[in-house]
Design a protein around this motif. Structure first.
Motif, mmCIF file in Angstrom:
data_model
loop_
_atom_site.group_PDB
_atom_site.id
_atom_site.type_symbol
_atom_site.label_atom_id
_atom_site.label_comp_id
_atom_site.label_asym_id
_atom_site.label_seq_id
_atom_site.Cartn_x
_atom_site.Cartn_y
_atom_site.Cartn_z
ATOM 1 N N TYR A 60 -29.713 -6.841 17.655
ATOM 2 C CA TYR A 60 -29.807 -5.595 18.415
ATOM 3 C C TYR A 60 -29.039 -5.726 19.727
ATOM 4 O O TYR A 60 -28.991 -6.802 20.322
ATOM 5 C CB TYR A 60 -31.262 -5.268 18.743
ATOM 6 N N VAL A 61 -28.508 -4.608 20.188
ATOM 7 C CA VAL A 61 -27.960 -4.582 21.537
ATOM 8 C C VAL A 61 -29.140 -4.632 22.509
ATOM 9 O O VAL A 61 -30.240 -4.132 22.213
ATOM 10 C CB VAL A 61 -27.101 -3.317 21.739
ATOM 11 N N ASP A 62 -28.946 -5.242 23.651
ATOM 12 C CA ASP A 62 -30.050 -5.468 24.586
ATOM 13 C C ASP A 62 -30.762 -4.175 24.974
ATOM 14 O O ASP A 62 -31.988 -4.153 25.153
ATOM 15 C CB ASP A 62 -29.538 -6.172 25.844
ATOM 16 N N SER A 63 -30.021 -3.094 25.097
ATOM 17 C CA SER A 63 -30.601 -1.847 25.617
ATOM 18 C C SER A 63 -31.619 -1.213 24.662
ATOM 19 O O SER A 63 -32.363 -0.322 25.069
ATOM 20 C CB SER A 63 -29.493 -0.836 25.922
ATOM 21 N N VAL A 64 -31.668 -1.652 23.408
ATOM 22 C CA VAL A 64 -32.609 -1.053 22.452
ATOM 23 C C VAL A 64 -33.650 -2.050 21.956
ATOM 24 O O VAL A 64 -34.549 -1.662 21.191
ATOM 25 C CB VAL A 64 -31.888 -0.412 21.246
ATOM 26 N N LYS A 65 -33.554 -3.293 22.360
ATOM 27 C CA LYS A 65 -34.513 -4.298 21.905
ATOM 28 C C LYS A 65 -35.938 -3.905 22.283
ATOM 29 O O LYS A 65 -36.196 -3.495 23.409
ATOM 30 C CB LYS A 65 -34.170 -5.667 22.492
ATOM 31 N N GLY A 66 -36.820 -4.020 21.317
ATOM 32 C CA GLY A 66 -38.209 -3.647 21.550
ATOM 33 C C GLY A 66 -38.502 -2.178 21.336
ATOM 34 O O GLY A 66 -39.664 -1.778 21.300
ATOM 35 N N ARG A 67 -37.459 -1.356 21.183
ATOM 36 C CA ARG A 67 -37.650 0.087 20.969
ATOM 37 C C ARG A 67 -37.148 0.533 19.591
ATOM 38 O O ARG A 67 -37.738 1.425 18.980
ATOM 39 C CB ARG A 67 -36.907 0.878 22.041
ATOM 40 N N PHE A 68 -36.072 -0.059 19.124
ATOM 41 C CA PHE A 68 -35.472 0.314 17.837
ATOM 42 C C PHE A 68 -35.729 -0.783 16.813
ATOM 43 O O PHE A 68 -35.761 -1.971 17.144
ATOM 44 C CB PHE A 68 -33.959 0.492 17.980
ATOM 45 N N THR A 69 -35.851 -0.367 15.553
ATOM 46 C CA THR A 69 -36.010 -1.307 14.453
ATOM 47 C C THR A 69 -35.093 -0.911 13.308
ATOM 48 O O THR A 69 -35.168 0.226 12.823
ATOM 49 C CB THR A 69 -37.454 -1.349 13.945
ATOM 50 N N ILE A 70 -34.249 -1.836 12.895
ATOM 51 C CA ILE A 70 -33.379 -1.605 11.751
ATOM 52 C C ILE A 70 -34.028 -2.210 10.514
ATOM 53 O O ILE A 70 -34.641 -3.275 10.581
ATOM 54 C CB ILE A 70 -31.967 -2.190 11.989
#
Length: 125
Positions: A60-70
C-alpha cells in the motif's frame, strides 16, 4: 488479452466508505497480479495498492495504510479495493491494472499490462 472493468465509485462524505470492484474477462485473473491506481485532477497517476496473484502478498502507499484494503477472489475473476475513513484528498479517478504474476507487486506501475477505464471517487468535506 485481459479486459478490466471497474465499478463501485461514487460520491461519499468524508469518513465514509466505498468498495471498488475490478472484474476481469478474457483470461483467468489468477495469471496476474492486480493493482489499484488513482489520478486526481492536475496530478499524475499513483499506485494505491497492489496484490499478488494468489492474494498472499499486498502493498500500500503510505497515505492509505490502515484505511484501504485490497483483496481478490480468483474464482469470481474479481479484485476489490475496500476504502474506509475516506478523506477529501482521496478524490480521484481510480483505475485497476493487471501485471504478469512473474513480476514483483512493488513494480506494478511499470509492469502493468492491462488497464480498466477508471471509476470516479469523490469525497466531500
Amino acid at each position: 488479452q485481459v479486459q478490466l472493468v471497474e465499478s463501485g465509485g461514487g460520491l461519499v462524505q468524508a469518513g465514509g466508505s466505498l468498495t471498488l470492484s475490478c472484474t476481469a474477462s478474457g483470461r483467468i485473473i489468477s495469471s496476474y497480479n492486480l493493482g489499484w491506481f488513482r489520478q486526481a485532477p492536475g496530478k499524475g497517476r499513483e499506485v494505491v495498492a497492489a496484490i499478488n496473484w494468489s492474494g498472499g502478498s499486498t502493498v500500500y502507499v503510505d497515505s492509505v495504510k490502515g484505511r484501504f484494503t485490497i483483496s481478490r477472489d480468483n474464482a469470481k475473476n474479481t479484485g476489490y479495493l475496500q476504502m474506509n475513513s475516506l478523506k477529501p484528498e482521496d478524490t480521484a479517478v481510480y483505475f485497476c491494472a493487471a501485471a504478469p504474476r512473474e513480476t514483483a507487486i512493488e513494480g506494478m506501475a511499470a509492469a502493468a499490462a492491462y488497464w480498466g477505464q477508471g471509476t470516479q471517487v469523490t469525497v466531500s468535506s
